[in-house]
Scaffold this active site. Structure first.
Site, PDB file in Angstrom:
ATOM      1  N   GLY A   1       0.848  -1.199   0.000  1.00 49.03           N
ATOM      2  CA  GLY A   1       0.000   0.000   0.000  1.00 49.03           C
ATOM      3  C   GLY A   1       0.875   1.236   0.000  1.00 49.03           C
ATOM      4  O   GLY A   1       2.033   1.192  -0.425  1.00 49.03           O
TER       5      GLY A   1
ATOM      6  N   ARG B   1      -1.853  -9.578  -1.509  1.00 47.15           N
ATOM      7  CA  ARG B   1      -2.954 -10.398  -2.010  1.00 47.15           C
ATOM      8  C   ARG B   1      -3.446  -9.864  -3.352  1.00 47.15           C
ATOM      9  O   ARG B   1      -4.135 -10.523  -4.080  1.00 47.15           O
ATOM     10  CB  ARG B   1      -4.071 -10.491  -0.975  1.00 47.15           C
ATOM     11  CG  ARG B   1      -3.644 -11.464   0.131  1.00 47.15           C
ATOM     12  CD  ARG B   1      -4.728 -11.659   1.118  1.00 47.15           C
ATOM     13  NE  ARG B   1      -5.141 -10.375   1.645  1.00 47.15           N
ATOM     14  CZ  ARG B   1      -6.400 -10.063   1.911  1.00 47.15           C
ATOM     15  NH1 ARG B   1      -7.358 -10.912   1.689  1.00 47.15           N
ATOM     16  NH2 ARG B   1      -6.690  -8.885   2.411  1.00 47.15           N
TER      17      ARG B   1
ATOM     18  N   ARG C   1       1.483  -3.572  12.639  1.00 40.45           N
ATOM     19  CA  ARG C   1       0.773  -3.886  13.874  1.00 40.45           C
ATOM     20  C   ARG C   1       1.394  -5.152  14.464  1.00 40.45           C
ATOM     21  O   ARG C   1       1.685  -6.106  13.736  1.00 40.45           O
ATOM     22  CB  ARG C   1      -0.718  -4.120  13.618  1.00 40.45           C
ATOM     23  CG  ARG C   1      -1.536  -2.867  13.400  1.00 40.45           C
ATOM     24  CD  ARG C   1      -1.656  -2.027  14.688  1.00 40.45           C
ATOM     25  NE  ARG C   1      -2.484  -0.845  14.507  1.00 40.45           N
ATOM     26  CZ  ARG C   1      -2.028   0.362  14.163  1.00 40.45           C
ATOM     27  NH1 ARG C   1      -0.735   0.548  13.938  1.00 40.45           N
ATOM     28  NH2 ARG C   1      -2.862   1.384  14.051  1.00 40.45           N
TER      29      ARG C   1
ATOM     30  N   GLU D   1       0.889  -4.610  23.107  1.00 36.23           N
ATOM     31  CA  GLU D   1       1.469  -3.319  23.449  1.00 36.23           C
ATOM     32  C   GLU D   1       0.837  -2.744  24.713  1.00 36.23           C
ATOM     33  O   GLU D   1      -0.397  -2.748  24.795  1.00 36.23           O
ATOM     34  CB  GLU D   1       1.178  -2.363  22.287  1.00 36.23           C
ATOM     35  CG  GLU D   1       2.386  -1.920  21.560  1.00 36.23           C
ATOM     36  CD  GLU D   1       2.029  -1.234  20.258  1.00 36.23           C
ATOM     37  OE1 GLU D   1       2.125  -1.880  19.210  1.00 36.23           O
ATOM     38  OE2 GLU D   1       1.652  -0.051  20.309  1.00 36.23           O
TER      39      GLU D   1
ATOM     40  N   HIS E   1       6.522   2.218  19.335  1.00 35.49           N
ATOM     41  CA  HIS E   1       5.454   2.632  18.387  1.00 35.49           C
ATOM     42  C   HIS E   1       5.622   4.104  17.979  1.00 35.49           C
ATOM     43  O   HIS E   1       4.770   4.951  18.249  1.00 35.49           O
ATOM     44  CB  HIS E   1       4.057   2.367  18.979  1.00 35.49           C
ATOM     45  CG  HIS E   1       3.000   2.227  17.927  1.00 35.49           C
ATOM     46  ND1 HIS E   1       1.903   1.397  18.055  1.00 35.49           N
ATOM     47  CD2 HIS E   1       2.874   2.803  16.701  1.00 35.49           C
ATOM     48  CE1 HIS E   1       1.146   1.479  16.969  1.00 35.49           C
ATOM     49  NE2 HIS E   1       1.715   2.342  16.132  1.00 35.49           N
TER      50      HIS E   1
ATOM     51  N   GLY F   1       6.253   5.099  14.681  1.00 34.37           N
ATOM     52  CA  GLY F   1       6.170   5.236  13.212  1.00 34.37           C
ATOM     53  C   GLY F   1       5.794   6.635  12.741  1.00 34.37           C
ATOM     54  O   GLY F   1       6.449   7.203  11.876  1.00 34.37           O
TER      55      GLY F   1
HETATM   56  C1  GLV Z   1      -0.217   4.172  13.674  1.00 37.19           C
HETATM   57  O1  GLV Z   1       0.145   3.122  14.100  1.00 37.19           O
HETATM   58  C2  GLV Z   1      -1.343   4.373  12.817  1.00 37.19           C
HETATM   59  O2  GLV Z   1      -2.046   3.404  12.485  1.00 37.19           O
HETATM   60  O3  GLV Z   1      -1.595   5.513  12.437  1.00 37.19           O
END
Ligand code: GLV
Length: 331
Positions: free
Chosen positions: A155, A177, A242, A271, A289, A291
């Protein structure tokens, strides 16, 4: 219309809510999530909720908040929300895709480089005062340049990681997929050979495997003990998507027995708890976490979550509706 904001968020979000007419905004101004009971109490009269990935928004919550029309999640992932229950109740769920793509892809690369080049171990050595100077055999790690990166999920974030990989002279292959439509931006001339492969081939042939798929019942433990055993002993696993995509207990066992060379993790199965033994391993880099955690990105996420909420409450359609079918359920 009453809206509730479940935790302290960047000011861009509150500014966007305040600028909207006809909203009565209340919020938890603490930088700490509410318990399920507190969240229900605070949201009971609300038509709109702006919440975070740490809030569990399940069918119980929805039953206890009967006025709710819109749940705006300040995250791209929405596995913290029971979307089917929301759809049944005519509650629209929205998310914040796009704005965190670059930051998350950057952190993916930070973890990839850190685990391959043993940066965490090196940092701990220097800080401990135990470093005795350069050595020809000291902390030798894995090469990144020229190696094969296997992306699971292609994605927005997977594509952004592929673009970064081109700059590191990596070969890229991916499993998805769905075959991803050629995208000139993510498939630049400098890296024309981004191949779609089966999951088993990807796991058996990649030097780095990075996860970029959403979490749902189909992706639960996508990386389990058997699939971990397919990795090369010199391979690294990176996860910025995740936690429950990976069977974390199986990962710890595989790392302890050198079935793979290391892991760079930003997300965890339970988590903020870690699987037993994970924190004791040297061949892992563990981030909390992070990101999307840049000032700019979190500001944009807060603004987008607020805008999604306002537009949805005002009946305006927008591309960040997770379950547009909810609108058909409304009388
Ligand atoms: C972070 O983990 C998000 O899904 O934005």
């Amino acid at each position: 219309m009453k809206v509730f904001v479940s935790r302290s968020i960047p000011p861009e979000g509150l500014t966007a809510l305040e600028a909207a007419t006809g909203l009565e905004v209340s919020r938890n101004s603490q930088d700490q999530g509410l318990s399920p009971a507190e969240l229900i109490k605070a949201s009971q009269e609300a038509e709109g909720l702006l919440c975070l990935l740490t809030d569990k928004i399940d069918a119980n919550f929805m039953a206890a908040c009967p006025k709710l029309k819109v749940i705006s999640n300040m995250a791209v992932g929405f596995n913290n929300i029971e979307v089917e229950a929301a759809t049944r109740r005519g509650i629209l769920v929205t998310n914040t895709p796009g704005v965190l793509t670059g930051a998350t892809a950057d952190l993916t690369f930070a973890l990839l480089l850190a685990v391959a080049r043993r940066l965490g171990e090196g940092e701990r050595l220097v800080r401990s005062g135990g470093w005795e100077g350069w050595g020809p055999l000291q902390l030798l790690g894995g090469e990144v340049s020229g190696k094969t990166l296997g992306l699971i999920g292609m994605g927005r974030i997977g594509k952004a990681v592929a673009r970064r990989a081109a700059g590191f002279d990596m070969k890229v292959q991916y499993y998805s997929r769905h075959r991803v439509a050629p995208d000139p931006e993510s498939d630049p001339a400098s890296n024309p050979a981004i191949r779609l492969v089966e999951l088993e081939e990807l796991l058996r042939t990649s030097d780095f495997v990075s996860l970029h798929a959403p979490y749902n019942p189909e992706t639960h433990h996508l990386i389990n003990a058997e699939r971990l055993s397919w990795l090369k002993p010199s391979a690294y696993l990176i996860n910025t998507s995740r936690g429950p995509l990976v069977d974390e207990t199986a990962l710890v066992a595989a790392l302890q027995t050198q079935k793979l060379a290391g892991a760079g993790l930003d997300v965890y199965e339970l988590e903020p708890k870690l699987a037993e033994g994970l924190a004791e391993l040297e061949n892992v880099v563990l981030a909390p976490h992070l990101g999307s955690a840049t000032h700019q990105t979190r500001g944009e996420m807060a603004r987008l979550a607020a805008t999604n909420l306002v537009q949805s409450l005002q009946g305006q359609r927008h591309p960040n509706e997770v379950n547009p079918a909810a609108l058909d359920k409304r009388a």
